[in-house]
Design an enzyme around this catalytic site. Sequence first.
Site, PDB file in Angstrom:
ATOM      1  N   GLU C  35      39.608  35.805  55.658  1.00  0.00           N
ATOM      2  CA  GLU C  35      39.944  35.824  54.228  1.00  0.00           C
ATOM      3  C   GLU C  35      40.394  34.430  53.825  1.00  0.00           C
ATOM      4  O   GLU C  35      41.261  33.850  54.452  1.00  0.00           O
ATOM      5  CB  GLU C  35      41.058  36.854  53.969  1.00  0.00           C
ATOM      6  CG  GLU C  35      41.693  36.786  52.592  1.00  0.00           C
ATOM      7  CD  GLU C  35      40.673  36.889  51.464  1.00  0.00           C
ATOM      8  OE1 GLU C  35      39.848  37.811  51.469  1.00  0.00           O
ATOM      9  OE2 GLU C  35      40.694  36.003  50.575  1.00  0.00           O
ATOM     10  N   THR C  45      38.860  42.143  43.837  1.00  0.00           N
ATOM     11  CA  THR C  45      39.433  43.490  43.903  1.00  0.00           C
ATOM     12  C   THR C  45      40.690  43.672  43.064  1.00  0.00           C
ATOM     13  O   THR C  45      40.859  44.687  42.402  1.00  0.00           O
ATOM     14  CB  THR C  45      39.749  43.848  45.374  1.00  0.00           C
ATOM     15  OG1 THR C  45      38.557  43.736  46.126  1.00  0.00           O
ATOM     16  CG2 THR C  45      40.302  45.253  45.491  1.00  0.00           C
ATOM     17  N   HIS C  53      34.410  55.908  39.541  1.00  0.00           N
ATOM     18  CA  HIS C  53      33.420  56.420  38.605  1.00  0.00           C
ATOM     19  C   HIS C  53      32.815  57.730  39.095  1.00  0.00           C
ATOM     20  O   HIS C  53      32.762  57.989  40.297  1.00  0.00           O
ATOM     21  CB  HIS C  53      32.305  55.388  38.406  1.00  0.00           C
ATOM     22  CG  HIS C  53      32.789  54.161  37.706  1.00  0.00           C
ATOM     23  ND1 HIS C  53      33.016  54.117  36.354  1.00  0.00           N
ATOM     24  CD2 HIS C  53      33.135  52.939  38.183  1.00  0.00           C
ATOM     25  CE1 HIS C  53      33.456  52.913  36.020  1.00  0.00           C
ATOM     26  NE2 HIS C  53      33.541  52.170  37.118  1.00  0.00           N
ATOM     27  N   VAL C 176      35.796  29.872  54.970  1.00  0.00           N
ATOM     28  CA  VAL C 176      34.584  29.522  55.727  1.00  0.00           C
ATOM     29  C   VAL C 176      33.914  28.320  55.073  1.00  0.00           C
ATOM     30  O   VAL C 176      33.647  28.316  53.878  1.00  0.00           O
ATOM     31  CB  VAL C 176      33.618  30.721  55.755  1.00  0.00           C
ATOM     32  CG1 VAL C 176      32.283  30.327  56.365  1.00  0.00           C
ATOM     33  CG2 VAL C 176      34.246  31.896  56.501  1.00  0.00           C
ATOM     34  N   LYS C 254      29.940  48.770  30.676  1.00  0.00           N
ATOM     35  CA  LYS C 254      30.410  50.121  30.409  1.00  0.00           C
ATOM     36  C   LYS C 254      31.351  50.132  29.207  1.00  0.00           C
ATOM     37  O   LYS C 254      31.803  51.175  28.779  1.00  0.00           O
ATOM     38  CB  LYS C 254      31.094  50.680  31.645  1.00  0.00           C
ATOM     39  CG  LYS C 254      30.126  50.811  32.826  1.00  0.00           C
ATOM     40  CD  LYS C 254      30.778  51.490  34.021  1.00  0.00           C
ATOM     41  CE  LYS C 254      29.788  51.705  35.155  1.00  0.00           C
ATOM     42  NZ  LYS C 254      29.694  50.546  36.062  1.00  0.00           N
ATOM     43  N   ARG C 315      33.698  39.713  37.830  1.00  0.00           N
ATOM     44  CA  ARG C 315      32.786  40.562  38.587  1.00  0.00           C
ATOM     45  C   ARG C 315      31.713  39.674  39.197  1.00  0.00           C
ATOM     46  O   ARG C 315      31.162  38.815  38.509  1.00  0.00           O
ATOM     47  CB  ARG C 315      32.112  41.575  37.662  1.00  0.00           C
ATOM     48  CG  ARG C 315      33.047  42.343  36.728  1.00  0.00           C
ATOM     49  CD  ARG C 315      32.175  43.096  35.717  1.00  0.00           C
ATOM     50  NE  ARG C 315      32.932  43.836  34.725  1.00  0.00           N
ATOM     51  CZ  ARG C 315      33.389  43.321  33.582  1.00  0.00           C
ATOM     52  NH1 ARG C 315      33.233  42.039  33.320  1.00  0.00           N
ATOM     53  NH2 ARG C 315      34.022  44.078  32.721  1.00  0.00           N
ATOM     54  N   SER C 342      30.783  46.297  39.543  1.00  0.00           N
ATOM     55  CA  SER C 342      30.962  47.700  39.200  1.00  0.00           C
ATOM     56  C   SER C 342      29.678  48.480  39.481  1.00  0.00           C
ATOM     57  O   SER C 342      28.603  48.003  39.140  1.00  0.00           O
ATOM     58  CB  SER C 342      31.308  47.817  37.713  1.00  0.00           C
ATOM     59  OG  SER C 342      31.445  49.161  37.357  1.00  0.00           O
ATOM     60  N   CYS C 407      62.886  48.192  36.996  1.00  0.00           N
ATOM     61  CA  CYS C 407      61.888  48.757  36.086  1.00  0.00           C
ATOM     62  C   CYS C 407      61.009  49.778  36.795  1.00  0.00           C
ATOM     63  O   CYS C 407      60.667  50.811  36.245  1.00  0.00           O
ATOM     64  CB  CYS C 407      61.020  47.661  35.486  1.00  0.00           C
ATOM     65  SG  CYS C 407      61.948  46.370  34.648  1.00  0.00           S
ATOM     66  N   CYS C 445      64.070  40.648  38.932  1.00  0.00           N
ATOM     67  CA  CYS C 445      64.014  40.843  40.391  1.00  0.00           C
ATOM     68  C   CYS C 445      63.415  39.681  41.158  1.00  0.00           C
ATOM     69  O   CYS C 445      63.556  39.619  42.377  1.00  0.00           O
ATOM     70  CB  CYS C 445      63.287  42.138  40.745  1.00  0.00           C
ATOM     71  SG  CYS C 445      61.542  42.137  40.324  1.00  0.00           S
TER      72      CYS C 445
END
Lengths: 418, 120, 487
Positions: C35, C45, C53, C176, C254, C315, C342, C407, C445
Site C-alpha cells: 500500500e 475506498t 447496490h 511501487v 447514478k 472513481r 461503481s 460527539c 478531541c
Amino acid sequence: MIEKKYHSIVIGGGAAGLSAAYEISKSGFSVALIEREESLGGILMQCIHNGFGLQEYKEELTGPEYAERAIAKMAGSGVEIITSTTVSDLIDENGTKTAHCYSAVHGALKLGADTIVLAMGCRERNRGNIGTAGTRPAGIFTAGSAQRLINIEGFIPGKRVVIIGSGDIGLIMARRMTWVGAKVLAVVEILPYASGLTRNITQCLNDFNIPLYTSHIVSRIYGHDRVEKVDITPLVDGAPQDEDTFSIECDTILLSVGLIPENELSCKIGVEINQDTKGPYVHSNYMTNVKGVFACGNVLHVHDIVDFVTEEARRCAVNVVDYLRRKILPTEFRIQPGANVIYLVPNHYVPGEEINLYLRTFIVKNNAQLIVETSDKVVLEKKLLHVRPSEMIKVRIGEKDLARLSADEFKDLKVSIV
Amino acid sequence: MKDPKKIICISCPIGCELTVGYENDQLSVSGNKCARGKSYGQEEYLEPKRIVTAVVKTNSATLTYIPIKTDQPLKKEYINDLLNHLYQLEVKVPITLNQCLLKNFNNTGVNIVFTRSLEA
Amino acid sequence: MAETLFDLAIIGAGVTGSSIAYQLSAYDTKVVVLEKMEDISFGVTKANSGIIHAGFHHKPDSLKAHLEIQGNLMYDELKQTLDFPFKRVGILVAAFNYEEMKMVEKLYHQGVENNVPRIEIVSRERILDLEPKLSQDVVGGLYAPTGGIIEPYRFVFALMESALKNGVELRRNFMVSQCKQKDGVFTILSADNQAVRARRVVNAAGLYSDEVSRIFKAEEFQIIPRKGEEYLLERNASGFPRHVIFPVPVKNSKGVLVIPTVEGTMMIGPTAEEIDDKEDFSTTRDNLERVFTLAMKMVPMISKKEIITSFAGLRPAMKGNDFLIKISDKTPHFIQAAAIQSPGLTAAPAIGLYVLDLLKQDGMELVKKIDHDPKLEKKPMIREFDFSDADKLISDDRRYGNIVCRCENVSEAEIIEAIKNGHHTLDGIKFYTRAGMGRCQGGFCAYKIIKILMRETGKSAYQLTKRGGNSFLLSHQLGEGKVDTPS
C-alpha cells in the site's frame, strides 16, 4: 455501579456550572457537579489572556484566575464534585431525573435528582459548517482548539496563519499566535464590520499591523497534505467579486466563525430547542419545557463575556432553589422577539416579577431604541447608545416598569429595537 | 492640536475613540467617557504599554505549561524580550496563584506572576 | 539474508486489494499487500458513498452486473464473520414525471434479468408510504429491498484484520515504482528502495492501476479520475430517510443520492465530473449548491445548515466503463483488477473470488489451510453498550469509561484498539473509531487523540500526521524560534 440521589445535578464544571452549583448548595440542598475533564474551570482554563471579571469582581483577571476564584468557593460548599465523568444519557421518569454517566475513575454511575441544571457550554462552528470550498489538508483548526494546543500543551500549530472570522476568540488567537512567534497574515471577515470587541481589534490586530479584511471571504483552500494557500474574495452587497480574488500563502487556517450551544444531551430528556439561539426555550425562571430541567450559560445562548454567564447561572440557581421549595409554577406570559430582534432569553415572564432580558439585534445602529410593549401598551422604552449583532444587549425590566400594567393587562410582551 | 493621534481606548469593552495631542504644550485627550480613558490616552500617546500573558513550561506531570501575566502593563518595547525569556524557563511545582515568577523585569518595575495554582 | 519470496503480491489495499487478500488468506500461500499510503482504504475506498447496490443499474451482459449481484449476496455472511457496520435498508429510485417512469420500467426489467431479488415498481402512494420524507411531487419509482449501506473503510479494516490474522503481510508506505522479472520472480521496488519478491502480482492499485500496469509492462490503458463531491449532515438531520434514495439515472452516473449512513449521520452526493488530476480532492461552492438543489428536489426537508463536513472522492473510471479484471495478455503471472469504479464496493467480495479463480487458471497452487479462522471477535464500543452492562466493561478496563470523543461517544480504549491495529494517523483513527467524525469535527478531541498517540506509539507530537505523507498536524514546540513582534 454507583447509584446516588441529589436535589440537583449540575452538568458542566465551567463558569455556569460552578456558579449554579455553589448557589444551590448555599440554600442547603444537595448538589452534584459533573465535569467531563479531570479538573474544573471549563474553557476558562485555556483563556490565559486578561479581560475577565470586570463586572463580577471589579478587577481585570485572566481566565484561569477567574475560574480559580469560582473553584475556591466550592471548598466547604457541600457540592459533590464528580470530575472525569461524562453524562451519556438523561432520563425523566415521573418527575425523577436520572443521569447515566461514564467515568474512568468511578465506572458507570446512575445519579438521580429532582432537578437538573444544564450548563454544558457551547462548541465552535467549523469548516464544514461554513462550507468553504477547496481541499482538506492538515493545518485547519478552530480558534479554540488552537488555543488549547498552545496554552495547555505548548504545541504550536503553524507558522504562517490566516484567520477566518473576526470573533473575539479569533482576535485573541491572532495576538497569541504572534506572541508565540508565528506570523498572522490576515483576518478575513464576511460581514462589513468586525465581530469582536473594538479593544481586541486594537490590541490584537492593530498592535501587530495584522490586516483585517471585512466584507471578504476565504473562497478556496489549497494544499494536498498541509494547507498551502487560500484565496480571498471581496464581497459587494453579499456577492463575491471573483475577478478581485487574491491569494495568501500560509500553512495554517484558524476559524473563529461562531459558537453553537451543545444541546445534544438536553434533547435526550426532551428539551425543546429554539432554532434562533440553538439553546432551550426557557421560562422566566430558566426552566425548560421539561419540568425540573433548567439551563444557563452558553448552553442556553452564547454570551459575550463570562461575567454575564456567572450572573445568569446565579439567577438560574435562585429559581432552582425556589422550585425545589415550592414545586409550583406561577402563571406566565410569553416574551416574543419583535422588530430587528434575532432572539431573546428568557421566553416567558411572571406578572409582577422583574425580568432580566438578554437579546441580540440584526441591526448596527447608534442611538437605537428598545421598546417593550403589549399589543396595546408600551411598558418600557430605553435608549441604547450603540447596537450591533455581535454585542449582546442586557435589559432589566423592573417591577416598576411592569407596574404600568394593571392586573388584567398582563399579557404577552413584544421586544423591538428600532 | 499639535501632533494629534487617534487612539482606541482599551480600558473597557466600550472602546471609545480618543483624540490625543498637544494643546498649548499640554497633552490633551478628547473623546473619552471616563477618567480611565484620559490616563490611557496620555500613556498610549507617550509610552504605550500592554498587559502580557503567556505560558511557561513546568516540571509537572499533570500540566506541562502554566499561565502567567505581568502584574501591570509593560512597555511595548520590552514584550519580545520578556516572551523570549519566559519560553526558555522551566518552573518547579508546587505553584500558587499570584506567586511571583520574576521580580522587576528589566528594571521596569513590572513583576511576572502565576495565574493558576498547580500542586506538586 | 534472502528476502521472503511471496507467492503473491497484491498492489493496493483498498476494498479490491483487501477483498482479494481476504480470499487468499484461506489458502496455504504467502501473500503480501503493498500500500503506497500510510493507512489502508485511504484511496478510492474511503471517499465512497457506502452503498451496497441492489444490481439493477448495469446491463446483464457486463462483468459489472454479474459481480455486483454476486457481491451483494455475500455481504450478510461477511458481516457475520467480520462484524462491520452494514444494513440492508433498501434502495428507492424516485421518478418525478412520466418520462422518468419509463426509465424506471427499463431499470426494473434490467433488474429482473439480473436476478435482483424482490425488486418492484411502486406507485406514488406506495413510495410515499415507504419514504414519507420524499417530495410530494414524486409520481412513483422502483424499490429494491436488498440494497444496503455500509462504512466502506471499516469493511476494509475488517477484511485486512482477518487476512493479517491468517498470515497475510501488509507493507504500508510502499509505493511501487519499479519492477524486474527474472526466472519467474518479480522483484518489486518501492520509491524509497525497499524490495519485495513475488511469483505473481495482482494490480489493484485503483487510480494508479494504469501506471502500475505500465511499470509491469502489461496492458496500456488510462484511468480517468471521475470526481464525486459528497456532503455529510449531522445526526438527527431533518431530512434523514429510511432508504437510500436515487434519482432516475442519466448517462454514466447514478446521480445525486440521499443516503442514511449506517451510523446515523446523513450524506448527499456524489457529483460526477471527469478531471485530469488524480490528487484533486477539492470541493467547490457551485457543486455544493448543485448537490443540495438536486437532493432537495427529492427530499425537500434537507437543510444546508446541517452540513458537518464535505469531501471529494475519485472513481477510477476507464473507457468502456466496465471493470478490467483478467490475466494479463502481455506480462505472465500479472493479474489486472483495475477500473473498479461503481459498483466496485458492492462487487468487491465477488471480485475477490473472481481473482482467486483467475489465479487458479494461471496455475497458482491453492490448498486450503487447515487452521484458517477468518472470524473477528466483536470489539466493545461504549456507544453500543447497554448502560446496565457498561459498568462491568469499565471495571474490566477503566479506559472504556474515558469518553474521548463526546460527539460520537468513543472511549480511550477504542482509540487504543485502533492504534494497536496499525492506525497511527488522525484520519485512520477517525475512520476506525468515529472519533472526530461528529458535529465538532475533532475540535474537542483532536488534542486528546494526539496525546494518546504520543503515549502509545512513542512518537513526538511533530511526527504525527492527519493522513500520512507531509500532512503534519503541528509545527513546533513553544520556545523553538524567536518571537519578534513589531512594537
